[in-house]
Design a protein around this motif. Sequence first.
Motif, short mmCIF file in Angstrom:
data_model
loop_
_atom_site.label_atom_id
_atom_site.label_comp_id
_atom_site.label_asym_id
_atom_site.label_seq_id
_atom_site.Cartn_x
_atom_site.Cartn_y
_atom_site.Cartn_z
N GLY A 182 1.33 2.71 -3.29
CA GLY A 182 0.13 3.04 -4.05
C GLY A 182 -0.52 1.83 -4.68
N VAL A 183 -0.18 0.62 -4.20
CA VAL A 183 -0.71 -0.61 -4.77
C VAL A 183 -1.81 -1.16 -3.86
N GLY A 232 -3.23 7.52 4.65
CA GLY A 232 -3.44 6.11 4.32
C GLY A 232 -4.86 5.68 4.61
N MET A 233 -5.39 4.84 3.75
CA MET A 233 -6.77 4.34 3.87
C MET A 233 -6.73 2.84 4.09
N PRO A 282 -8.43 2.67 -3.08
CA PRO A 282 -7.21 3.48 -3.16
C PRO A 282 -6.46 3.45 -1.83
N THR A 283 -5.15 3.53 -1.90
CA THR A 283 -4.34 3.36 -0.69
C THR A 283 -4.22 4.63 0.13
N THR A 284 -4.45 5.79 -0.50
CA THR A 284 -4.48 7.05 0.24
C THR A 284 -5.72 7.82 -0.19
N GLY A 285 -6.15 8.74 0.63
CA GLY A 285 -7.34 9.51 0.30
C GLY A 285 -7.42 10.77 1.14
N ALA A 291 0.83 -1.21 0.00
CA ALA A 291 0.00 0.00 0.00
C ALA A 291 0.86 1.26 0.00
#
Lengths: 289, 272
Positions: free
Chosen positions: A28-29, A232-233, A254-257, A25
């Motif tokens: 960005g994965v 981080g999400m 999504p890994t961040t938000g 994560a």
Amino acid sequence: MADGLETLRPGALTTVQDLGRAGHAHLGVPRSGALDMAAHRLANRLLGNPETAATLETTLTGCAVRVLRPTVAVVTGAPCPVTVAGRPAPWGQPVRVPAGAVLDVGTATHGVRSYLGFAGGVDADPVLGSRATDLLSGLGPQPLAAGTVLRLGEPQAGGPPPVPDAAPWAAPPRELVLPVVAGPRDDWFTAEGLRTLLTGRYRVSAASNRIGLRLEGPALARAREGELPSEGMPLGAIQVPPEGRPVIFLADHPTTGGYPVIGVVPPAALDAAAQAPPGTPVRFAPATP
Amino acid sequence: MNRPAAADGSPASASPERGTPPLVRPVGDRGLLVELPTAGRTEALHAELLRRRAAGTLPPVSEIVPGATTVLLDGLPSAQAARRLAAELPGWDVPPLSGGAENAVEIPVRYDGPDLADVAALWGVSEDEVARIHAATTFRVAFCGFAPGFGYLTGLEERYHVPRRSDPRTRVPAGAVGLAGPYTGVYPRSSPGGWQLIGTAPGTVLWDPDRTPAALLAPGTRVRFVPLGDGGTDGDGDAEDDGGVKGDGGADGDGTAGASGAPRTPNPKERP
């Protein structure tokens, strides 16, 4: 390639799934992987596959594949009619499929996602250790299309284990009651907004997908305006966009938000969310520690 | 508990660089979100977490995900382990990061972006000076997101921070070098985007799943941009190279992801 599967009918959306690619994560994965993890794992257990084997995840309308070599297959997850070479076959039990026969997984009678497991697993080139299709970032095999050919892995020596009389399985929910742990950004909502989350009547929106379970229902009132600096999400995050309707993050999230997360649904409760079709009533309840 | 410096109530304790302890928030039953007062301390804590994980002194976690001023720790073994770490972490003595440029990843860049003139106007300098300042800066990957291989690079002085374009482009080519807010980034693949484009990084593959490591930029990586001469020693100039990424999925991708309906990727103000 002549010893795997040929797709005859891909259905609404059929993807290759496994345990996913957690641990990336920070690059960005998304983790990806089967949405109903219990159903996916059950398929592998019934076939004697290693837990890392991949299955096919269908969406509402099933799929049909021609098997190019003799194999043993099983369908778990959303219950549905199953046929092999046109003859009815059991759901939830391993069935022998001769070379050239068509395995047809019909429209789900309840639930959303059925899992087709094959002895040896569905083979595809792994990306970061996983064969899972990630629809957010496009990693892993493309969703099945008519004509898509997939390889099968080598079955375990000795064949599938003896078939149990019954495998435990949780029926798709009539009403989804999701446990929620408040935070990390519950302080971005008013007391009224927090109360609304725990008392409001929601329904699963038709816009839901592998990225998120979108809900229709009362908006959650915010205590502050603006957006967060990206953070981080986690899986199961209940993210609240400005219009106020919560979205629960599923495997391809999504890994961040930048929208606040009012609470988090522990991942073990998300299997049921994966099987809730549009229109299913949804309630949230405080998670018991 | 060995408190970080200046817990004695002296004026220094108000300094966001050392004084205020991190705020730890619960994330589900097995995760924590650690919030820090500054981006610098966030990067320092992230480095400390990686050190402790490598040394085997951090409880097992499945993800360590830095954000702009937060670090998400997810997948702790139990709720009890999460509570224990939440109680202990604010007392850690976290050394500040050293600012060195050693081992920096070098990204060759042509400063020829369509927004170079606008950025020069915002900075109040010439276009050549934009290139000089940008190439003289040592960047650091603060965090990743938006797409595999996309790093949010910090390092530009605050007076060089620029807003996103008011009119985002529907298509930004792979390799485009953009600025937005405190960040610089290189688009790993063609996508819509709203950052101010100042250049092109031809030939740099940010993401290749068949390579180890797949991502050229990971959080904490230092980065320098190296200007390419006018003669162009940039090889094939293939700005369309997609770095081996399969398909064109992504947050703004191919419809299966629910382009407009998809939950948001990073903060809309920061989203590339």
